[in-house]
Design a protein around this motif. Structure first.
Motif, PDB file in Angstrom:
ATOM      1  N   VAL A 242       0.828  -1.198   0.000  1.00 31.58           N
ATOM      2  CA  VAL A 242       0.000   0.000   0.000  1.00 31.58           C
ATOM      3  C   VAL A 242       0.862   1.248   0.000  1.00 31.58           C
ATOM      4  O   VAL A 242       2.052   1.207   0.328  1.00 31.58           O
TER       5      VAL A 242
ATOM      6  N   ARG B 292      -8.901  -6.402   0.271  1.00 31.31           N
ATOM      7  CA  ARG B 292      -8.209  -5.999  -0.954  1.00 31.31           C
ATOM      8  C   ARG B 292      -9.054  -5.045  -1.781  1.00 31.31           C
ATOM      9  O   ARG B 292      -8.591  -4.007  -2.247  1.00 31.31           O
ATOM     10  N   SER B 293     -10.313  -5.386  -1.938  1.00 26.81           N
ATOM     11  CA  SER B 293     -11.230  -4.554  -2.716  1.00 26.81           C
ATOM     12  C   SER B 293     -11.388  -3.163  -2.108  1.00 26.81           C
ATOM     13  O   SER B 293     -11.372  -2.157  -2.823  1.00 26.81           O
TER      14      SER B 293
ATOM     15  N   ASP C  78      -8.235  -1.100  -2.556  1.00 23.23           N
ATOM     16  CA  ASP C  78      -8.183  -0.681  -3.957  1.00 23.23           C
ATOM     17  C   ASP C  78      -9.176   0.457  -4.205  1.00 23.23           C
ATOM     18  O   ASP C  78      -8.856   1.451  -4.857  1.00 23.23           O
ATOM     19  N   ARG C  79     -10.370   0.338  -3.637  1.00 24.09           N
ATOM     20  CA  ARG C  79     -11.415   1.354  -3.827  1.00 24.09           C
ATOM     21  C   ARG C  79     -10.965   2.729  -3.332  1.00 24.09           C
ATOM     22  O   ARG C  79     -11.223   3.747  -3.972  1.00 24.09           O
TER      23      ARG C  79
ATOM     24  N   LYS D 290      -0.474  -1.985  -7.122  1.00 27.39           N
ATOM     25  CA  LYS D 290      -0.288  -3.136  -8.006  1.00 27.39           C
ATOM     26  C   LYS D 290       1.176  -3.156  -8.403  1.00 27.39           C
ATOM     27  O   LYS D 290       1.801  -2.111  -8.500  1.00 27.39           O
TER      28      LYS D 290
ATOM     29  N   LEU E 256      -4.128   0.593  -2.485  1.00 27.22           N
ATOM     30  CA  LEU E 256      -3.516  -0.661  -2.902  1.00 27.22           C
ATOM     31  C   LEU E 256      -2.565  -0.406  -4.059  1.00 27.22           C
ATOM     32  O   LEU E 256      -2.887   0.286  -5.024  1.00 27.22           O
TER      33      LEU E 256
END
Length: 174
Positions: free
Chosen positions: A72, A157-158, A161-162, A168, A166
């Motif tokens: 993160v 995780r979602s 990411d939202r 990648k 997060l």
């Protein structure tokens, strides 16, 4: 203390111990005979608790919780939002770590499970003389997150990411 309260206290004592807890130790702690402890353990087992009697004492068999590591990135003023997002989704923040180019992995245990834990952690950061570990690696850092199942880890995780925290792998510059 009633028998039910004592049994719950015994369960808590065994579950928090990293080593077996002997019946003698429990009988001294709770001021009852070893026979009463044996009855309490039997009642706890009947309730579905997986307590194992060993030659050194009682242990609570735990099925390991699934874990994932999330990379993160965020600003210092977003730490509380990050941690609350994780615990609100059902995750446990076990640690924080960074990969430093010179020193390698630098890690700190956190064990943040609730919003109260988040508040205490934030207060410690604000009242201390240290800065967050993430600041040595341009705000990139990792958390090991545990949860009761993979569905909760997917939700964590979602949610990370939202809110844009997060990382990648292809985004990483560290």
């Amino acid at each position: 203390m009633s028998a039910g309260e004592r049994a719950e206290a015994i369960l808590e004592r065994i579950s928090k111990s990293s080593s077996p807890v002997s019946g003698g130790m429990l009988s001294r702690e709770f001021g009852v005979s070893r026979q009463i402890i044996v009855k309490d353990i039997a009642a706890l087992k009947a309730q579905g608790n997986d307590i194992i009697a060993t030659t050194k004492g009682y242990i609570l068999h735990r099925i390991p919780m699934p874990e994932r590591v999330f990379k993160v990135v965020h600003r210092d003023d977003e730490i509380q939002q990050e941690l609350q997002t994780i615990v609100d989704a059902g995750g446990i923040v076990k640690d924080v770590f960074v990969w430093h180019k010179i020193y390698g992995k630098i890690e700190a245990e956190l064990d943040i499970r609730t919003r109260r834990d988040v508040t205490e952690y934030i207060n410690t950061l604000q009242n201390g003389r240290s800065s967050p570990l993430k600041n040595v690696t341009n705000e990139y850092h990792y958390h090991t997150i545990a949860a009761e199942n993979d569905t909760v880890l997917d939700k964590v995780r979602s949610e990370l990411d939202r809110i844009g925290f997060l990382v990648k792998d292809e985004e990483s510059i560290v």
